[in-house]
Design a protein around this motif. Sequence first.
Motif: not given
Length: 573
Positions: A55-67, A343-358
Motif C-alpha cells: 500500500m505504501i508503494d501504491f501510495n508513492q505511485r511506484d511502477t515496475g515489476f516488483l511494484s 474497412a468496416e468493423s464487423l467484430t472486435q475485442d479490446d484488452m489491457l495488454l497483459g490480459e488485464f492482469s500483467y
Amino acid sequence: MPDVITTSQVAILASLHFFYIILIAAMGWVLLARPYRTILIGLASAGWVWSLAAMIDFNQRDTGFLSWFLDPSAERNFSAMATSIMLALIGVTAAVLFWKTTRQQSEHTRVNHTLTLRLYWLLLAIMFFFLAVDEYASIHEQFHLWRQGYLALGGSIALLSLVTAARENVLRPYIALFIVGLASLGFAGVIIDAFSNQNIIDIGSFNLTLFSCHNTFLGVNCRDYAQTEELWELVGACVMWLSLLSVARHWQEQAITKRTLKLIVGLWAFVIIGWLWLFPLIENQMARPLRIAYDDITVTGYTVSTDEIQPGAIVDITLYAQANRSLNEDYSMSVHLFTQPNAESLTQDDMLLGEFSYPTRAWIPRLPVRNRFSLQVPHDLSSGVSYRLVAMLWKDNAMDSIPANESDHASLLNNQIIILQGMPSLSDTVPSAPDNGAYQFAEGFTLQGYEIPETLTVGDTVTARFWWSAERDIQSNLTQFIHAVNIETEALFVFDQIPFAGRFPTSDWIADMHELDEWTFQLPADMPPATYRIQTGLYNPVTGERMPVTDSNGQAIQDNSIVLGEWVVSVTE
C-alpha cells in the motif's frame, strides 16, 4: 495507472488489518497445537507487513515489476501465488490425512477412524486442489453466478466440518479453527470482493445489500478494500492449513515434510515464471513472424486459431508483445475483423495488454508477453469474400490509436491500423464451371472456367464470370486484366480490376478454395463497333509483371494472356 491510495487510507486499512491479525493470532494461540502457534503469528505478521509495504508503494505511485508483483489488489502475482500455495497445502494435507486414516483403519490400529471422517478428508482434498488451481487461473470468472456458487461451496464445507466436529470430540478445537479460517477465506473471496467492486450479491430475490459499498467506506475508497480481500484470503488459508497440521500432530503423524513443502512452492514458482516469461518466450519463437514497432511497445509475433472463418464461429488470436523499456503507463490493444475494401468493423475485442492482469507498467523490457483475444464472428457473415484481421494500440481511448513507427505488415490510416492477415469466408456451394478453362497459374491457382457475352452494344454494361480454384495458399496480391483487342485495327481497350472487386484479393486465397467471381463493367461510349478478341490474365500491380500461365496440356500461354473468345460490338439503331 490506477488512482493513488492516500496516506490516510493506508493508515485506516493498515489499522484494520492489524486488528484482524491480532484477533486471528489470539484464536490460533488458544486452539492450535503448540508448534504451530508461532508459525501462524509469523505468517500473519509477514502478511500484514507485505500488505502495508504494497500500500505504501501504491501510495508513492511506484511502477515496475516488483511494484505489481507485490500488489495485493493485482491479479496472478505474489498474492495469487501465495494463496494458491496455501490452498494446495490444505489439499495435500487433507489427502495425507485421508490416506493415513484409511491405512490405519485397514491395519486395525489404536485409532478408530470413522467412514465419515475419511470421506471428510477426501472431500477436503478434492475441493482445495480445485480451489488452488482456480485461485491462480481464475476459472470461476467464466461463470456469471460464481459468488453464489462459492457461498454454497463454503457453506457445504462448513456444514461438513461441523458434522465432523460433532462426531470427533478430540478434534473440535482444530476443526473450529479450520472453520474460522474458512470463514475468513470465504468472506474475503466473495463478500469483500463484491464490496470492493461495488457489486451486490443476490441469492434468488434476496440481495445482500448489507455488504454493499458506495464510493467509500470508513474513509477508504471501495476499490481499495481489495487489499483487505487478499490479506484475509491468505491468512485464512494459513489458519486452515495449520489447523489440519494440528490434527495430524494430535495423531502423531507427519502430514507435510519439508521436501513436500519445497516441491509445492517450487511448482508454483515455476508456474509464475512459465506464465510470465518462459512459455510466452517459447511460443513467440513458434508464432507467425510479425514486427510492429511503437515507441514503447513492439509486437513480435501472433497466432490465429483458423485461417478460414465461418458465420457464428469464434476466432482466437494471440499477440506477443514486449516493452522496449521500463514503462509507467498501461497500454491496450484492439483486434478487429474488417470488411474489404471499405474497412468496416464487423467484430472486435479490446484488452489491457497483459490480459488485464500483467499490465505493461510491470513488464520487464525485451521479454515477450502473451495477449489473447477472441472474436465472435457474426452469424450473418457474407461468404465468397475475405476479411482483414487488424490490430491497433492505444492508451486512454480506443478511438485514439497510436501509429506504428515501423511495421512489416500493410497498414491503414497512416500506420494506426496494422493488417495482420486476410481471412476468407468460403462459399458452401459454387455453380459448376463451364468446361472451357483449366488454365493453371504459376502461383498455384487455376481458372477453371469462364463466361463472357458474345454480342454487345456500345455503352452496354458487361457481366463476365470467372471460376477460380487454388491448390495452395496464395501470397501474391494480383490484379486481373481484360483486354478487348480490335481484330482489324489492333486497337486496345483495357479493363482492370482486383479479383472480386477487392472483396477477395488473391493474397487471401487459400488451398482448396473454389469461388465464382462476377465482374460488371461498362463499355466506353467511344468504342468503335467491331469484332474484338477478349484476353485475360493477372499481373503484379507494383512491377507490372504478368503471372505465368499454362493451358490444360501444360503449354505456356503466349504473353501470359488467355484468349477467352470474341465480342461482336454494334451500335444501337
